[in-house]
Each structure stands twice: as structure tokens, then as C-alpha cells.
Write an enzyme that holds these catalytic residues in place. Structure first.
Site, PDB file in Angstrom:
ATOM      1  N   ARG A   1       0.826  -1.217   0.000  1.00  0.00           N
ATOM      2  CA  ARG A   1       0.000   0.000   0.000  1.00  0.00           C
ATOM      3  C   ARG A   1       0.853   1.257   0.000  1.00  0.00           C
ATOM      4  O   ARG A   1       0.485   2.288  -0.571  1.00  0.00           O
ATOM      5  CB  ARG A   1      -0.971   0.000   1.184  1.00  0.00           C
ATOM      6  CG  ARG A   1      -0.287   0.045   2.523  1.00  0.00           C
ATOM      7  CD  ARG A   1      -1.291   0.071   3.673  1.00  0.00           C
ATOM      8  NE  ARG A   1      -0.639  -0.282   4.917  1.00  0.00           N
ATOM      9  CZ  ARG A   1      -0.817   0.379   6.066  1.00  0.00           C
ATOM     10  NH1 ARG A   1      -1.645   1.388   6.123  1.00  0.00           N
ATOM     11  NH2 ARG A   1      -0.186   0.008   7.151  1.00  0.00           N
TER      12      ARG A   1
ATOM     13  N   SER B   1      -4.775   5.402   5.554  1.00  0.00           N
ATOM     14  CA  SER B   1      -4.445   3.978   5.604  1.00  0.00           C
ATOM     15  C   SER B   1      -4.147   3.408   4.220  1.00  0.00           C
ATOM     16  O   SER B   1      -3.256   2.574   4.059  1.00  0.00           O
ATOM     17  CB  SER B   1      -5.607   3.197   6.213  1.00  0.00           C
ATOM     18  OG  SER B   1      -5.823   3.614   7.537  1.00  0.00           O
TER      19      SER B   1
ATOM     20  N   GLU C   1     -19.100   3.625   0.096  1.00  0.00           N
ATOM     21  CA  GLU C   1     -18.308   2.966  -0.943  1.00  0.00           C
ATOM     22  C   GLU C   1     -19.094   2.757  -2.232  1.00  0.00           C
ATOM     23  O   GLU C   1     -18.545   2.840  -3.336  1.00  0.00           O
ATOM     24  CB  GLU C   1     -17.787   1.619  -0.435  1.00  0.00           C
ATOM     25  CG  GLU C   1     -16.805   1.730   0.731  1.00  0.00           C
ATOM     26  CD  GLU C   1     -17.481   1.909   2.090  1.00  0.00           C
ATOM     27  OE1 GLU C   1     -18.733   1.844   2.151  1.00  0.00           O
ATOM     28  OE2 GLU C   1     -16.768   2.117   3.088  1.00  0.00           O
TER      29      GLU C   1
ATOM     30  N   PHE D   1     -14.315  -3.802   1.872  1.00  0.00           N
ATOM     31  CA  PHE D   1     -15.365  -2.877   1.449  1.00  0.00           C
ATOM     32  C   PHE D   1     -15.311  -2.638  -0.054  1.00  0.00           C
ATOM     33  O   PHE D   1     -16.338  -2.466  -0.712  1.00  0.00           O
ATOM     34  CB  PHE D   1     -15.227  -1.541   2.183  1.00  0.00           C
ATOM     35  CG  PHE D   1     -15.019  -1.688   3.666  1.00  0.00           C
ATOM     36  CD1 PHE D   1     -15.906  -2.461   4.423  1.00  0.00           C
ATOM     37  CD2 PHE D   1     -13.957  -1.094   4.303  1.00  0.00           C
ATOM     38  CE1 PHE D   1     -15.715  -2.622   5.789  1.00  0.00           C
ATOM     39  CE2 PHE D   1     -13.756  -1.244   5.673  1.00  0.00           C
ATOM     40  CZ  PHE D   1     -14.639  -2.011   6.418  1.00  0.00           C
TER      41      PHE D   1
ATOM     42  N   HIS E   1      -5.243  -3.554   2.425  1.00  0.00           N
ATOM     43  CA  HIS E   1      -5.672  -4.349   3.585  1.00  0.00           C
ATOM     44  C   HIS E   1      -6.396  -5.625   3.166  1.00  0.00           C
ATOM     45  O   HIS E   1      -7.395  -6.024   3.766  1.00  0.00           O
ATOM     46  CB  HIS E   1      -6.544  -3.518   4.527  1.00  0.00           C
ATOM     47  CG  HIS E   1      -5.802  -2.368   5.152  1.00  0.00           C
ATOM     48  ND1 HIS E   1      -5.281  -1.325   4.410  1.00  0.00           N
ATOM     49  CD2 HIS E   1      -5.470  -2.104   6.441  1.00  0.00           C
ATOM     50  CE1 HIS E   1      -4.675  -0.468   5.211  1.00  0.00           C
ATOM     51  NE2 HIS E   1      -4.765  -0.912   6.441  1.00  0.00           N
TER      52      HIS E   1
ATOM     53  N   ASP F   1      -7.400  -6.220  13.567  1.00  0.00           N
ATOM     54  CA  ASP F   1      -8.781  -5.778  13.330  1.00  0.00           C
ATOM     55  C   ASP F   1      -9.754  -6.953  13.230  1.00  0.00           C
ATOM     56  O   ASP F   1     -10.964  -6.795  13.391  1.00  0.00           O
ATOM     57  CB  ASP F   1      -8.877  -4.921  12.059  1.00  0.00           C
ATOM     58  CG  ASP F   1      -8.557  -3.458  12.347  1.00  0.00           C
ATOM     59  OD1 ASP F   1      -8.407  -3.108  13.538  1.00  0.00           O
ATOM     60  OD2 ASP F   1      -8.458  -2.679  11.378  1.00  0.00           O
TER      61      ASP F   1
ATOM     62  N   ARG G   1      -1.627  -4.614   3.866  1.00  0.00           N
ATOM     63  CA  ARG G   1      -1.367  -3.650   4.942  1.00  0.00           C
ATOM     64  C   ARG G   1       0.062  -3.766   5.469  1.00  0.00           C
ATOM     65  O   ARG G   1       0.730  -2.770   5.701  1.00  0.00           O
ATOM     66  CB  ARG G   1      -2.340  -3.909   6.097  1.00  0.00           C
ATOM     67  CG  ARG G   1      -1.956  -3.171   7.340  1.00  0.00           C
ATOM     68  CD  ARG G   1      -2.872  -3.454   8.520  1.00  0.00           C
ATOM     69  NE  ARG G   1      -2.363  -2.755   9.690  1.00  0.00           N
ATOM     70  CZ  ARG G   1      -1.913  -3.352  10.790  1.00  0.00           C
ATOM     71  NH1 ARG G   1      -1.943  -4.653  10.896  1.00  0.00           N
ATOM     72  NH2 ARG G   1      -1.449  -2.639  11.786  1.00  0.00           N
TER      73      ARG G   1
END
Lengths: 313, 271
Positions: A7, A34, A55, A80, A106, A114, A164
Site C-alpha cells: 500500500r 491507511s 463505498e 469494502f 488491507h 482488526d 497492509r
């Protein structure tokens, strides 16, 4: 070995590309810090749109921007970016073949603490099944830069899968990234590991260990899951007679699924799919999760031994 | 003005006749919501919008997105009447090999700006086009037509929020408020009222009109042009408008007329 999250490489490349191509616009859904699209936002605030935690509208808006000639990159977490917006991607992007890039960060279980709600393990399957969609899963920072550049050049929908956690830089000497063309990192005789994303590094490690035990194992970086490099798969099947697939994704529908479909039709050989075994993840540190869910070099070593045994039966 | 209205009324009748004939030939499709939207679509294509049928991808054109994609027949009829493709292609509607899909496909039909059919997505796409217009400093306008039942989709409100946040004053949304959806009256299935207040609360300029009154449609479009915000035109319409036995009959949402029904409908729509 230097470690960089894909990322991070994405954000950096996007900011450079923004200079080179004024048609590139970036949308995010309240996760710019992020996903690292913030790097683009800093340089080109007028071409960056935070769409808020919405989204579906982000993807639909990107479709409209693309219909008017822009090259939109949409970013949020993979869970998402593909799950919540599957219908928008299907109806408003893939079906009309619009020039939208879904760059999802991610992805996979290495999201870590998470937990399962944020660990996307089905995205490759969801995106791969869509007509007109290209699916890219770069393995390190160098491949990511190349993949982002390639995505911008493709005239049509692209899904770019990013992670991530920091991962080792494999292509320290640069690379030739051609969409749809697998990279053979190591030639083998006894079996081949076909990997994508973070599992490419683990595959190289496993092949190294197996060499010490006298097994000569090839490694392929299948950075493009769709269109799959069918020739590379068939050649590996023919030359080594046994395949292991490795991905940070469900063993259903992803790279393993694609490879199994291909060899079943073209050149049947024993295949072992290494990935998440049809289950949800949980909270934990990424290395712990990779260990618990069977995604380490040691797991690949065991998988290779299994397919070689099956081949020699 | 009076002459313009007369011309538009005749054009709308012609478009409604096409809708009936197309659906009759297809044997399936959605007459109710095509007929309720016919006057809005006619006004846009034959008076309001800057489009060039010979150059359908002209970058400076105004755009129209049919978010309620099941009203495809009325869009196809308007595009054919405008000259985007030959009128005789209309009879291919929903048939194998025809570009005229059951719901609009932007890759198959010149003049179709967005592929739609899955409800709730058109306003987002239209917003993206409007945003691109702003980025490029172009003065084109974007129009989008939504169904009233369609407002039940959450994505519509995500888009409404964003369009107002980004100040898309070049965007106008028409709500074809005919009061019916497949399962029955909208207020019984899932009430959407108060519609005007909802759009206003989302930061839009709102105009309520009779969606079959060309004077009011044109005035609303003019007002939208200077509103300084995205505009929602809540157009009260009659489902099945123009065909007596279809008007306000929910059963004509998604059933095509046959035989004598076609003849009667065409007779009622004869000028």
C-alpha cells in the site's frame, strides 16, 4: 531484507503518476491515511475526492468520471472495495467496461488485529469472475509500482490487490511486469509453487529449504490472476508434474481455483491449494495468523512434499 | 412557447406510440414507467439538451442518465426519433442480437450514456460525469431520471449527499413520481415521503412540478441552471400516462400489451 507494504508503494506511485497523467483522479472512502492515497491528495488536492464512508457511491461516481474520460483510482480496504460494492462494480464498471481502477488495500489475513470483519479472503474470487476485469496481485513494492503503472495504461476495469503489512522487497534488481505474463523466479523439476502477493516470498523460502532436502522446486509469481497465464501453468505442469498454489486468500475461487481449473482442462497433474481453508479469520498479529492459518514457508514445504508423493504414486 | 409546447406534445405522443409498438413486438418490458417518464424525456431531448446525434461522443454534450433503466423503451424511442439510430431498429427491443437490451447498454446503443438496470446507481454515475465537467471546466449539464420506488435504494442518498458536498450545480435529477412500484403503491410498499423535504435536507434545490406539463418541465430546467446547487425536480406523474387502461394500474409496470390492447393504445395516442 528491506520491507515495504504494497500500500505504501501504491501511494507513492500514484503521486508520481498524477504528475505524468492529468486524467488520473483518486477517490477514497475515509481511509486515505491507511490506503496511502493521501500521498496523491497532498500533491493534487483538486483531483482527489474523499467520498466519505459511502463505498457504493464512490464506485458509481468513479464510473461516471471514467465515462467522461477520467482515469479514476478508487481505494478503500479490500473487504469494502469488493464486498460492499460488488453490484456497483458489476453493473456500473465491469459490464460497461469503464476505465475504473479498484485499488484495494488491507487484503487478506495480514490485516491482523482488526479481525475477520476486516480481513478480506474472497476478493480475488469476486473480481476474477467478472467479465472485462483484470486482476493484479503484486508481491512486493517493486511489483506494485509496476502494477499501478500497468493498471493506469489498461483501458478498462482493473482490480489491484494490496496489503497492509510490510513485506520483503523481492525484485531488488527491478523487474519486467507484463500483465498476463507470469514471472518464473526459479526453475524446478520435481514440483512448482505458483504464488501471488505476499506468498511469493514464502514460496521462494520454501523452495530454498526443499533444495537442501534434494527436491528441485520451481517458483512462479502469478501477479496477474486474470487473465491467467495459461501457458505458464501448463508448462509448469508438464515440466514438473505437480503444482502447489499459494495465496493469502480462500482456497476457493482465487489463484488456486484458477490454476486447478486450468490444469484440469489442459494438463491434469496433482495440485495442492495452499490458502485459507474456507473459514473466516480472527484477531491476532499477522505472523501469528499466517502460522495458524497455514500460510508459511513450512506449510508450503509440506504441501510440496504431499504433491510430489501423489505424483509418484 | 406555445408552439414549442405543441411540438413537444406531438413528439411525446409519437414517442409513446413507439413505446407501445416496441413493447408489443417484444412481448415483454415495462410500459407503465416508460409512459410516465415520456414527457420529461421528450422535453430533455427535443428542447433542453445539447446533443449531436451524428457525434454521440461529442465531449461537450449534455448527458442524460436513465437511472430507472427499466424505462429503456422511452429512452430508445427518444434517441431514435432524435436520429441516433434508425427508427426501424426499435422493433428489435429485447430480441437476440439487437443492440436494444432490456435495460440500456452504453456499449451497444449510441446516445446511451450509462448502462443501468440495477436501481440506485444512476445518480452516482451522473455525479461522476458532473464532477468531470467541473474538473475540465466544461459547461455541459448532466440530467438523471430516477424512479420514485428507486429512492428506496440507499446508494441514491449516498450520491445525493456527495453531489451537494461537491457543489454539483451542473446536475439535475428528475424524480418520476408516479406513485407505484412492482409490489403496489409506493406508500404501501415502503413510504418515501416526504420526498421534497428529503432532497432539501441533503442540500439540494428542489422544484415540485406536474411531470406532464411541458411549461413546468422547461421552467424547472431553467431554474435548475441558476440554482447554484444540484437540483431535484420532483415530477408528479401518472404511471401508464396516455393509455386509459394502463393509467395508475400497477399491473402494467412490467407487462407488455398484446393484440387488441396494442391497437387500442395506439388509437388513444393518435394525434
Amino acid at each position: 531484507m528491506e520491507k515495504i507494504a504494497t500500500r505504501v508503494a501504491y501511494g507513492k506511485t500514484l503521486a508520481v503518476l498524477g504528475e505524468e497523467n492529468r486524467d488520473i483522479v483518486v477517490l477514497d472512502a475515509d481511509l486515505a491515511k491507511s490506503t496511502k492515497t493521501i500521498e496523491f491528495k497532498k500533491k493534487f488536492p483538486d483531483r482527489f475526492f474523499d467520498m466519505g464512508i459511502a463505498e457504493a457511491n464512490m464506485v458509481g461516481t468513479a464510473a461516471g468520471l471514467a465515462a467522461a474520460g477520467k482515469i479514476p483510482f478508487c481505494s478503500t480496504f479490500a473487504v469494502f472495495a469488493t464486498g460492499r460494492t460488488y453490484d456497483q462494480i458489476r453493473q456500473s464498471v465491469a459490464y460497461p467496461r469503464l476505465n475504473v481502477k479498484i485499488a484495494a488495500t488491507h487484503a487478506g489475513i495480514t490485516v491482523g488485529e482488526d479481525g475477520s470483519s476486516h480481513q478480506m479472503l474472497e476478493d480475488i474470487a469476486l473480481m476474477r469472475v467478472l467479465p472485462n476485469m483484470t486482476v493484479l496481485v503484486p508481491s512486493d513494492a517493486v511489483a506494485t509500482e509496476a502494477a499501478v503503472r500497468a493498471a493506469a495504461k489498461i483501458k478498462g476495469p482493473v482490480y489491484l490487490r494490496l496489503g497492509r503489512s510490510a513485506v520483503p522487497v523481492l525484485y531488488t534488481g527491478g523487474m519486467d511486469f507484463n500483465v498476463g505474463k507470469a514471472i518464473r523466479l526459479r526453475r524446478g523439476k520435481d514440483a512448482t509453487i505458483i504464488a501471488c502477493g505476499v506468498m511469493v516470498g514464502a514460496a521462494l523460502e520454501a523452495a530454498g529449504e526443499l533444495a537442501q532436502e534434494g527436491l528441485n522446486v520451481g517458483v512462479i509469481d502469478m501477479h496477474t490472476v486474470k487473465p491467467l497465464d495459461v501457458d505458464a501453468v501448463v508448462v509448469a505442469a508438464r515440466e514438473t508434474g505437480a503444482l502447489v498454489t499459494a495465496e493469502e486468500h480462500s482456497i476457493i475461487g482465487g489463484l488456486g481455483g484458477a490454476v486447478a481449473e486450468t490444469v484440469a482442462e489442459h494438463y491434469p497433474v496433482p495440485v495442492k491449494r495452499v490458502g485459507i481453508e474456507d473459514t473466516f479469520g480472527e484477531s491476532g498479529r499477522p505472523p501469528e495468523l499466517l502460522q495458524k492459518y497455514g500460510l508459511t514457508a513450512a506449510h508450503l514445504v509440506a504441501a510440496v512434499k504431499e504433491v510430489v508423493r501423489r505424483k509418484n504414486r | 412557447m406555445e408552439e414549442t409546447v405543441k411540438m413537444l406534445e406531438e413528439k411525446a405522443r409519437q414517442i409513446r406510440r413507439h413505446v407501445i409498438s416496441m413493447l408489443g413486438a417484444a412481448g415483454s418490458g415495462h410500459p407503465g414507467g416508460s409512459l410516465s417518464a415520456a414527457d420529461i424525456v421528450t422535453a430533455l431531448y427535443f428542447k433542453v439538451m445539447r446533443v449531436d446525434a451524428q457525434n454521440s461522443r461529442w465531449p461537450d454534450r449534455d448527458r442524460f442518465v436513465l437511472s430507472k433503466g427499466h424505462a429503456a423503451p422511452v429512452l430508445y424511442a427518444a434517441l431514435a426519433e432524435k436520429g441516433f439510430f434508425p427508427l426501424d431498429e426499435l422493433n428489435g427491443l429485447r430480441k437476440l442480437g439487437s443492440p436494444l437490451q432490456g435495460h440500456p447498454d452504453m456499449r451497444k446503443v449510441p446516445g446511451v450514456e450509462m448502462s443501468t438496470g440495477s436501481l440506485g446507481q444512476g445518480l452516482s454515475a451522473a455525479s461522476g460525469m458532473a464532477l468531470a465537467g467541473k474538473l475540465d471546466g466544461k459547461d455541459y449539464r448532466v440530467y438523471v431520471l430516477l424512479g420514485d420506488g428507486e429512492l428506496q435504494e440507499g446508494q441514491v442518498w449516498e450520491a445525493a449527499m456527495a453531489a451537494s458536498h461537491y457543489g454539483l450545480d451542473n446536475l439535475t435529477a428528475f424524480i418520476d413520481y408516479n406513485g407505484f412500484q412492482i409490489d403496489g403503491p409506493v406508500e404501501e410498499v415502503m413510504s418515501i415521503d416526504p420526498v421534497a423535504e428529503k432532497w432539501r435536507a441533503f442540500g439540494w434545490h428542489v422544484i415540485s412540478i406536474d411531470g406532464h406539463d411541458f411549461g413546468q418541465i422547461l421552467k424547472a430546467v431553467e431554474e435548475a441552471g441558476t440554482a447554484g446547487r444540484p437540483t431535484a425536480v420532483v415530477a408528479k406523474t401518472v404511471k401508464g400516462k396516455g393509455v386509459s387502461f394502463m393509467e395508475n394500474q400497477v399491473d402494467w409496470h412490467g407487462v407488455a400489451p398484446k393484440g387488441e390492447q396494442i391497437d387500442q393504445a395506439l388509437a388513444e395516442l393518435a394525434g
